[in-house]
Design a protein around this motif. Structure first.
Motif, PDB file in Angstrom:
ATOM      1  N   THR A   9     -12.594  17.488  -4.615  1.00 22.15           N
ATOM      2  CA  THR A   9     -12.303  16.057  -4.573  1.00 22.15           C
ATOM      3  C   THR A   9     -10.811  15.814  -4.710  1.00 22.15           C
ATOM      4  OG1 THR A   9     -14.430  15.581  -5.597  1.00 22.15           O
ATOM      5  CG2 THR A   9     -12.798  13.817  -5.607  1.00 22.15           C
ATOM      6  N   GLN A  10     -10.281  15.048  -3.785  1.00 22.18           N
ATOM      7  CA  GLN A  10      -8.865  14.702  -3.833  1.00 22.18           C
ATOM      8  C   GLN A  10      -8.697  13.190  -3.871  1.00 22.18           C
ATOM      9  OE1 GLN A  10      -7.526  17.812  -0.475  1.00 22.18           O
ATOM     10  NE2 GLN A  10      -5.778  16.828  -1.510  1.00 22.18           N
ATOM     11  N   THR A  11      -7.769  12.758  -4.714  1.00 15.88           N
ATOM     12  CA  THR A  11      -7.410  11.340  -4.756  1.00 15.88           C
ATOM     13  C   THR A  11      -5.908  11.196  -4.872  1.00 15.88           C
ATOM     14  OG1 THR A  11      -7.679  11.319  -7.168  1.00 15.88           O
ATOM     15  CG2 THR A  11      -9.577  10.634  -5.838  1.00 15.88           C
ATOM     16  N   PRO A  12      -5.317  10.144  -4.308  1.00 11.74           N
ATOM     17  CA  PRO A  12      -5.987   9.176  -3.431  1.00 11.74           C
ATOM     18  C   PRO A  12      -6.161   9.741  -2.031  1.00 11.74           C
ATOM     19  CG  PRO A  12      -3.654   8.669  -3.571  1.00 11.74           C
ATOM     20  CD  PRO A  12      -3.874   9.860  -4.479  1.00 11.74           C
ATOM     21  N   LYS A  13      -6.938   9.111  -1.229  1.00  8.05           N
ATOM     22  CA  LYS A  13      -7.123   9.554   0.157  1.00  8.05           C
ATOM     23  C   LYS A  13      -5.943   9.130   1.025  1.00  8.05           C
ATOM     24  CE  LYS A  13     -12.128  10.118   0.536  1.00  8.05           C
ATOM     25  NZ  LYS A  13     -12.212  10.533  -0.850  1.00  8.05           N
TER      26      LYS A  13
ATOM     27  N   SER B 141      -5.062  14.286   1.099  1.00  8.25           N
ATOM     28  CA  SER B 141      -4.414  13.023   0.742  1.00  8.25           C
ATOM     29  C   SER B 141      -3.330  12.751   1.775  1.00  8.25           C
ATOM     30  CB  SER B 141      -3.768  13.114  -0.644  1.00  8.25           C
ATOM     31  OG  SER B 141      -4.729  13.223  -1.659  1.00  8.25           O
TER      32      SER B 141
END
Lengths: 115, 115
Positions: A5-9, A110
């Motif tokens: 999971t990566q944030t922000p996109k 991202s």
């Protein structure tokens, strides 16, 4: 869904600013890798961590830094941003270091745009 | 020197044609691992296959097949009866058991399947 999971996109910021990209590896993975992919460019390896320790460094600029926390999530800090830093930044993870031959799975990336 | 070379920058084929993407690698390790990843226009990197250096058996998965030849240091990828959904950038990668903590990616081959 790779499980990474990566944030922000997506992120748009101005030159000179600082941003932090966050990555949560797949459950059980101890290794985290960061890659940069500029427009029409290949994948540039930035840095790798294993269980909180830096294991390998690639073409990472001094303005960039990263760390892996005890809960194994990782952050990539980009400072004094320049237009040329606009890119897609990927995080990937694997259970063990690269030399063990595990497959690395990538997050969705991202997208950073510096204006 | 590049550890992974994908000499084909761009390939265009008409739908239903077969296409082979070339990958040549360079390593002194006797134990190493090879990978293919797909990056569709949406941007994410999707794992396709992993091979270790001791397994030269070719592999077939549906319309996809891989030809691993140690004698020529190649790990080529063939798509049979290509479809528009196969349009993507394909990356070949290498990791080494004894000398590395990172994955080495080729520069990618952009495949366009024309309907």
């Amino acid at each position: 869904d790779s499980g990474v999971t990566q944030t922000p996109k997506h992120l748009i910021t101005a030159t000179g600013q600082r941003v932090t990209l966050r990555c949560s590896p797949r459950s059980g993975d101890l290794s985290v890798y960061w890659y940069q992919q500029s427009l029409d460019q290949g994948l540039q390896f930035l840095i790798q961590y294993y269980n909180g320790e830096e294991r390998a460094k690639g073409n990472i600029l001094e303005r960039f830094s990263a760390q892996q926390f005890p809960d194994l999530h990782s952050e990539l800090n980009l400072s004094s941003l320049e237009l040329g830093d606009s890119a897609l930044y990927f995080c990937a993870s694997s259970p063990q270091p690269a030399r063990m031959g595990n497959t690395i799975y990538f997050g969705e990336g991202s997208w950073l745009t510096v204006v | 020197a590049q550890k992974v070379t994908q000499a084909q920058t761009e390939i265009s084929v008409v739908e239903k044609e077969d296409v082979t993407l070339d990958c040549v690698y360079e390593t002194r390790d006797t134990t190493y691992y090879l990978f293919w990843y797909k990056q569709p226009p949406s941007g994410e990197l999707v794992f396709l296959i992993r091979r270790n250096s001791f397994d030269e058996q070719n592999e077939i998965s549906g319309r996809y097949s891989w030809n691993f030849q140690k004698s020529t240091s190649s790990f080529n990828f063939t798509i049979t009866a290509s479809q528009v959904v196969d349009s993507a950038v394909y990356f070949c990668a290498l990791s080494e058991a004894n000398t590395g903590n990172q994955f080495y990616f080729g520069t990618g081959t952009s495949l366009t399947v024309i309907p």
